[in-house]
Design an enzyme around this catalytic site. Structure first.
Site, PDB file in Angstrom:
ATOM      1  N   ASP A   1      43.387  51.469 -14.348  1.00 61.36           N
ATOM      2  CA  ASP A   1      44.074  52.667 -13.874  1.00 61.36           C
ATOM      3  C   ASP A   1      43.993  52.840 -12.358  1.00 61.36           C
ATOM      4  O   ASP A   1      44.685  53.699 -11.804  1.00 61.36           O
ATOM      5  CB  ASP A   1      43.474  53.914 -14.538  1.00 61.36           C
ATOM      6  CG  ASP A   1      43.662  53.923 -16.034  1.00 61.36           C
ATOM      7  OD1 ASP A   1      44.751  53.543 -16.485  1.00 61.36           O
ATOM      8  OD2 ASP A   1      42.714  54.279 -16.757  1.00 61.36           O
TER       9      ASP A   1
ATOM     10  N   ASP B   1      40.703  56.457 -16.400  1.00 60.45           N
ATOM     11  CA  ASP B   1      39.258  56.269 -16.251  1.00 60.45           C
ATOM     12  C   ASP B   1      38.831  54.812 -16.265  1.00 60.45           C
ATOM     13  O   ASP B   1      37.641  54.514 -16.215  1.00 60.45           O
ATOM     14  CB  ASP B   1      38.510  57.020 -17.362  1.00 60.45           C
ATOM     15  CG  ASP B   1      38.869  56.507 -18.758  1.00 60.45           C
ATOM     16  OD1 ASP B   1      39.748  55.621 -18.866  1.00 60.45           O
ATOM     17  OD2 ASP B   1      38.270  56.992 -19.737  1.00 60.45           O
TER      18      ASP B   1
ATOM     19  N   ASN C   1      55.877  93.304  14.776  1.00 61.15           N
ATOM     20  CA  ASN C   1      55.174  93.895  15.910  1.00 61.15           C
ATOM     21  C   ASN C   1      55.819  93.507  17.232  1.00 61.15           C
ATOM     22  O   ASN C   1      55.955  94.333  18.137  1.00 61.15           O
ATOM     23  CB  ASN C   1      53.707  93.472  15.907  1.00 61.15           C
ATOM     24  CG  ASN C   1      52.897  94.257  14.888  1.00 61.15           C
ATOM     25  OD1 ASN C   1      53.358  95.259  14.366  1.00 61.15           O
ATOM     26  ND2 ASN C   1      51.698  93.778  14.598  1.00 61.15           N
TER      27      ASN C   1
ATOM     28  N   ASP D   1      46.800  58.164 -19.988  1.00 64.75           N
ATOM     29  CA  ASP D   1      46.586  57.313 -21.148  1.00 64.75           C
ATOM     30  C   ASP D   1      46.389  58.226 -22.361  1.00 64.75           C
ATOM     31  O   ASP D   1      46.176  59.428 -22.219  1.00 64.75           O
ATOM     32  CB  ASP D   1      45.340  56.446 -20.920  1.00 64.75           C
ATOM     33  CG  ASP D   1      45.232  55.315 -21.930  1.00 64.75           C
ATOM     34  OD1 ASP D   1      46.151  55.172 -22.761  1.00 64.75           O
ATOM     35  OD2 ASP D   1      44.230  54.587 -21.903  1.00 64.75           O
TER      36      ASP D   1
ATOM     37  N   ASP E   1      42.807  91.310  10.902  1.00 64.77           N
ATOM     38  CA  ASP E   1      42.279  90.007  10.460  1.00 64.77           C
ATOM     39  C   ASP E   1      41.071  90.178   9.548  1.00 64.77           C
ATOM     40  O   ASP E   1      40.906  89.434   8.572  1.00 64.77           O
ATOM     41  CB  ASP E   1      41.898  89.152  11.675  1.00 64.77           C
ATOM     42  CG  ASP E   1      43.119  88.555  12.369  1.00 64.77           C
ATOM     43  OD1 ASP E   1      44.179  88.468  11.703  1.00 64.77           O
ATOM     44  OD2 ASP E   1      43.024  88.181  13.543  1.00 64.77           O
TER      45      ASP E   1
ATOM     46  N   ASN F   1      44.533  93.851  16.068  1.00 67.69           N
ATOM     47  CA  ASN F   1      44.625  92.497  15.511  1.00 67.69           C
ATOM     48  C   ASN F   1      43.314  92.087  14.850  1.00 67.69           C
ATOM     49  O   ASN F   1      43.299  91.487  13.763  1.00 67.69           O
ATOM     50  CB  ASN F   1      44.992  91.511  16.619  1.00 67.69           C
ATOM     51  CG  ASN F   1      45.500  90.190  16.073  1.00 67.69           C
ATOM     52  OD1 ASN F   1      46.366  90.167  15.208  1.00 67.69           O
ATOM     53  ND2 ASN F   1      44.953  89.098  16.567  1.00 67.69           N
TER      54      ASN F   1
ATOM     55  N   GLU G   1      45.018  83.435  14.131  1.00 69.25           N
ATOM     56  CA  GLU G   1      43.711  82.855  14.448  1.00 69.25           C
ATOM     57  C   GLU G   1      42.779  82.798  13.250  1.00 69.25           C
ATOM     58  O   GLU G   1      41.807  82.055  13.254  1.00 69.25           O
ATOM     59  CB  GLU G   1      43.042  83.612  15.599  1.00 69.25           C
ATOM     60  CG  GLU G   1      42.728  85.068  15.328  1.00 69.25           C
ATOM     61  CD  GLU G   1      43.939  85.953  15.557  1.00 69.25           C
ATOM     62  OE1 GLU G   1      43.953  87.066  15.031  1.00 69.25           O
ATOM     63  OE2 GLU G   1      44.866  85.518  16.245  1.00 69.25           O
TER      64      GLU G   1
END
Length: 913
Positions: free
Chosen positions: A660, A656, A724, A384, A753, A749, A342
């Site tokens: 291109d 640029d 687990n 280039d 987290d 949990n 999550e």
């Protein structure tokens, strides 16, 4: 429950785009939404047709402007009324909806259900504890994602496109003198209806406009109409039989100028444009996930499939064995939440945003956050040479006649050509125009008057201006690449003692011309030929057909020396597994000279003509072998990029210029610079604030580090959750009670987290960023199956310890058993973060960054304190005996040793990533 999981995983990436990602222009997506050539929306068509059919003066009057533009004050007033010139890009969610999305995930929904059950059973303490967990989980995600979003949004201001508007002065003019209108560069969002805009090659058209003047104007509007070739536009009257998109005197927001120049009247801006109307519709539809999003999705679905198999088994075993189906159902749901990553959306968003901020400090601005992964995966860079390998400070080194002798006449003609052209002035033009003294010497205002121009394009590779000299005759002055110029020259002008002499360009003279220019090129000079012809003054409009029968006058040669940083940068890129290939429009001699000086092999140079003749398969093989490509057109560059991608490479293209843009869009990662033309910046994913390969290399390393940190979380979560669930299955089959209550699983949990929120700030080992990184879901699955069972070994050891050593072997003693496994489970989960964040020996050879280390220590302290402290009863835990912690130390030590041994084995067989 699984429908909820499926829906959540398939939608979280869409929410991430609303919360933080930058996007390329929405134009490509519009074609998918509407199809090419769709009609203009009914509400816009009448106004567009009216503007196309009326005279320019009438359109100017109707929009209450003037032929010399709006004043700054008038523009500011109109901006307040019309709003900024922006389309309806997908907007960030309002804070309350963002807060709702942060809450509405399986973890929080299940916690809420448990809180409601606790409230209904009048367990006030459990209700408060669980409610606090929901608030904490939601607040962490809301604050972290909010910070990430603000950091990402702040980078937008670093990359802004401009528009050139014509504004008249606001102050009073001197008596008898009319103040001239000025050409000003303003932010594109500040363009308003009634503005006059000046357009030239490379510009993105900032609004829907009616052309007032146009010279050889060609516009690329394939995204609007589906036409693959540029469309010629002019300022003539419109056609009553054609729709708005077919009118030759209308140009539309989001299209681009390929060649030529124009002045246009802005008719509509922002959401009132055709582009804006389509964008509003396109933002309401989902877009197809790109490679990065597909990679994250693949990992999510891997865990969903795993949950779909394991959770029903847990439910059945506990329901049948324990007989309490409600408790078994809640426990199975808790297991499902434990398998759900999550925090993945928050970790992904935060890591990408943190990476983008770090990149910005290295002068690299990320337009699309998920482009960071492609940046790190890049293994071929096409670029280039001008400004990347060379200093981008071009100086005019020679101005000579056809035999290589200094000639002021050649410089004069080149100056006239560069001064009077209105298209895109390149570095060569600016180098010529630095000779400002010629403006006075030639007496431009008195002696010359511009008649017309023939703009540059990348097929002819030349451009011409036509000037009237003393209103006596017209001179067509043309400059361009040597080979293309020689195709339109029939004579040469040479100097001798008696003055200039014009001779036919025969084979002997042609050979001598080529010998002179070849020598210049071998010396690393860029050579441009200058030619001209005199014409009678009757003609006023000129075209490409008039570029014939020219007299070659001489050459101007430019020096663009290699950068001192180029060779070290190329070496650094090679050290990080990136091949550099040079794609240039220059001739092969200049390209080879520059490349050899910076350490690139130029033994084999592939020319544009050879590219043209090759099949796709032949080109793919040749592109693999060659490092230098010369005399290329824009389409050649695009073909080479696609050919390399077809060979399995992740290709970056750095450019640029307008030439291109096709290759930038074809590449996996388009890279441009802040000084690039608008169309190049629009096509790019990454913008460099400094045109340097060293900056690019720094950015690549940072991009790989960002991807590594995301991969850490995914690997840790997958392997830890898998272990687990295996432990839960074993315990459920043999224990007369649940190994942990649903509340314990959820608290564990949540704490785990929270400990992961330090991952985006973690350091990455230098060895992990030396090679390109790509998504590999199969590797993640293998990693999960390899390391997950390790934690199960020590979980089962803990079960045995609690059962036999501490006699927690009855339902009455289940709280002691659950408390013991709660601590071991949380500490091993937290420890695994440090064990598998690096292939090295943790804490000794590689240490986590301070934020991750601090979060780990804090969570481990909380995990031990919960059963030992005053809140134990609220969480249905109890104090553990002192002897437990001796066993705990042994379990953690054994876990670390076994994980390290298995890690060595894994690296030997599979590598690390």
């Amino acid at each position: 429950m699984f429908d909820l999981l499926t829906h959540w995983f398939s939608s979280f990436l869409r929410r991430r785009r609303r919360l933080g990602n930058f996007g390329r222009t929405v134009l490509p997506g519009l074609l998918a939404a509407r199809g090419p050539g769709q009609p203009v929306p009914d509400r816009l068509a009448p106004d567009l047709l009216r503007a196309a059919l009326e005279e320019p003066a009438a359109a100017i009057a109707r929009l209450e402007t003037r032929a010399d533009g709006l004043s700054a004050a008038e523009a500011a007033e109109r901006l307040l009324g019309s709003g900024p010139n922006e389309v309806e890009h997908e907007k960030p969610l309002p804070w309350w909806l963002h807060l709702w999305h942060c809450y509405a995930n399986p973890f929080n929904l299940l916690l809420t259900a448990l809180a409601v059950l606790s409230y209904l059973t009048e367990d006030a303490k459990a209700t408060i504890v669980i409610g606090a967990m929901v608030v904490l989980s939601t607040a962490i995600r809301f604050l972290q994602e909010g910070r990430s979003h603000r950091a990402a949004e702040s980078l937008r201001s670093l990359v802004g496109n401009k528009a050139t508007v014509i504004r008249r002065p606001t102050g009073p003019a001197a008596a008898g003198v009319e103040a001239a209108a000025a050409h000003l560069e303003v932010s594109r969002r500040d363009v308003v209806p009634g503005d006059l805009v000046a357009l030239s090659a490379g510009d993105i058209i900032p609004a829907d406009c009616r052309l007032l003047t146009a010279r050889d104007l060609f516009v690329a509007q394939a995204a609007m109409t589906g036409e693959s070739l540029p469309v010629e536009k002019n300022a003539d009257g419109g056609s009553r039989d054609a729709g708005p998109l077919e009118q030759r005197n209308l140009v539309f927001m989001g299209t681009s100028v390929v060649s030529g120049s124009a002045t246009a009247l802005v008719l509509a801006t922002g959401k009132h444009t055709y582009f804006g109307a389509l964008a509003a519709r396109a933002t309401a539809t989902d877009t197809t996930p790109n490679a990065f999003q597909a990679g994250v999705n693949s990992v999510s679905w891997l865990l969903i499939r795993f949950a779909a198999v394991m959770v029903p088994i847990v439910l059945l075993i506990n329901g049948i064995d324990k007989g309490d189906w409600l408790q078994a159902f809640l426990f199975a749901l808790s297991v499902a939440v434990g398998l759900t990553p999550e925090m993945l959306p928050m970790i992904v968003t935060t890591t990408l945003a943190k990476g983008a901020v770090r990149l910005s400090r290295r002068k690299v601005v990320v337009k699309r956050l998920d482009a960071i992964q492609n940046f790190g995966a890049m293994d071929v860079l096409c670029t280039d040479k001008t400004g990347t390998l060379t200093q981008d400070k071009i100086a005019l080194a020679r101005h000579v006649d056809v035999f290589g002798q200094a000639s002021e006449e050649v410089l004069n003609l080149a100056f006239l050509n560069s001064h009077y052209q209105t298209g895109l002035k390149n570095l060569l033009d600016h180098a010529v125009l630095e000779h400002v003294e010629l403006k006075a010497e030639l007496k431009l205002e008195q002696n010359y008057r511009k008649i017309d121009e023939i703009p540059f394009d990348f097929v002819r590779r030349r451009m011409s201006v036509v000037v009237s000299e003393l209103d006596d005759h017209h001179e067509l002055i043309c400059k361009g690449a040597i080979e293309e110029m020689l195709t339109v020259c029939t004579h040469v002008r040479i100097e001798n003692g008696g003055g200039p002499q014009v001779l036919p360009l025969d084979a002997a003279l042609l050979e001598r011309v080529q010998r002179v220019t070849r020598q210049f090129s071998q010396d690393g000079l860029r050579v441009v030929a200058v030619a001209m012809k005199e014409l009678p003054p009757a003609q006023s409009r000129y075209s490409v057909a008039d570029e014939s029968g020219l007299t070659l006058v001489g050459y101007i040669a430019f020096l663009d020396p290699p950068k001192e940083s180029a060779a070290p940068a190329l070496k650094a890129l090679a050290g990080h597994g990136i091949q550099v290939k040079v794609l240039t429009g220059d001739n092969e001699l200049v390209a080879a000279s520059v490349c050899s000086r910076v350490g690139l092999s130029a033994e084999k140079v592939l020319l544009g003509a050879q590219v043209e003749a090759m099949s796709e398969e032949e080109l793919a093989q040749a592109a693999e072998r060659c490092q230098v490509f010369a005399k290329l057109t824009p389409l050649h560059k695009e073909r080479i990029v696609r050919a390399l991608r077809a060979r399995g490479h992740v290709v970056g293209f750095m450019g640029d210029g307008i030439n291109d843009a096709p290759a930038l869009r074809a590449a996996d990662i388009g890279i441009s610079v802040d000084s690039a033309v608008d169309i190049a910046k629009e096509a790019a994913d990454i913008i460099l604030l400094e045109k340097s390969l060293m900056v690019l290399d720094d950015g690549v390393v940072e991009g790989r580090a960002t991807f590594c940190n995301m991969l850490k979380y995914i690997r840790m979560t997958a392997s830890s959750n898998f272990g687990n669930v295996l432990s839960v299955l074993v315990a459920s089959a043999f224990l007369p009670f649940l190994p942990m209550l649903p509340l314990h699983l959820l608290v564990q949990n949540l704490l785990y987290d929270i400990s992961q929120t330090g991952i985006p700030f973690d350091d990455v080992d230098e060895e992990l960023v030396r090679a390109p990184l790509k998504w590999n879901p199969a590797d993640i699955g293998r990693f999960m199956l390899f390391f997950g069972p390790i934690s199960s070994v020590f979980d089962i050891t803990t079960f045995a310890m609690m059962w036999w050593v501490f006699k927690a072997d009855t339902v009455a003693e289940q709280t002691l058993f659950q408390s013991g496994w709660f601590v071991v489970g949380l500490l091993t989960q937290t420890l695994i973060v440090h064990m598998i964040r690096t292939p090295k020996l943790p804490f000794v050879e590689s240490r986590a960054a301070a934020p991750l280390m601090a979060m780990s220590v804090a969570i481990m302290i909380v995990g031990v304190w919960l059963p030992m402290g005053p809140l134990a009863g609220h969480f249905k835990l109890q104090s553990l005996p002192p002897a437990y912690f001796v066993w705990l130390a042994g379990i953690l030590l054994g876990y670390g040793v076994l994980t390290t041994a298995m890690k060595r084995m894994y690296i030997r067989h599979f590598g690390w990533q």
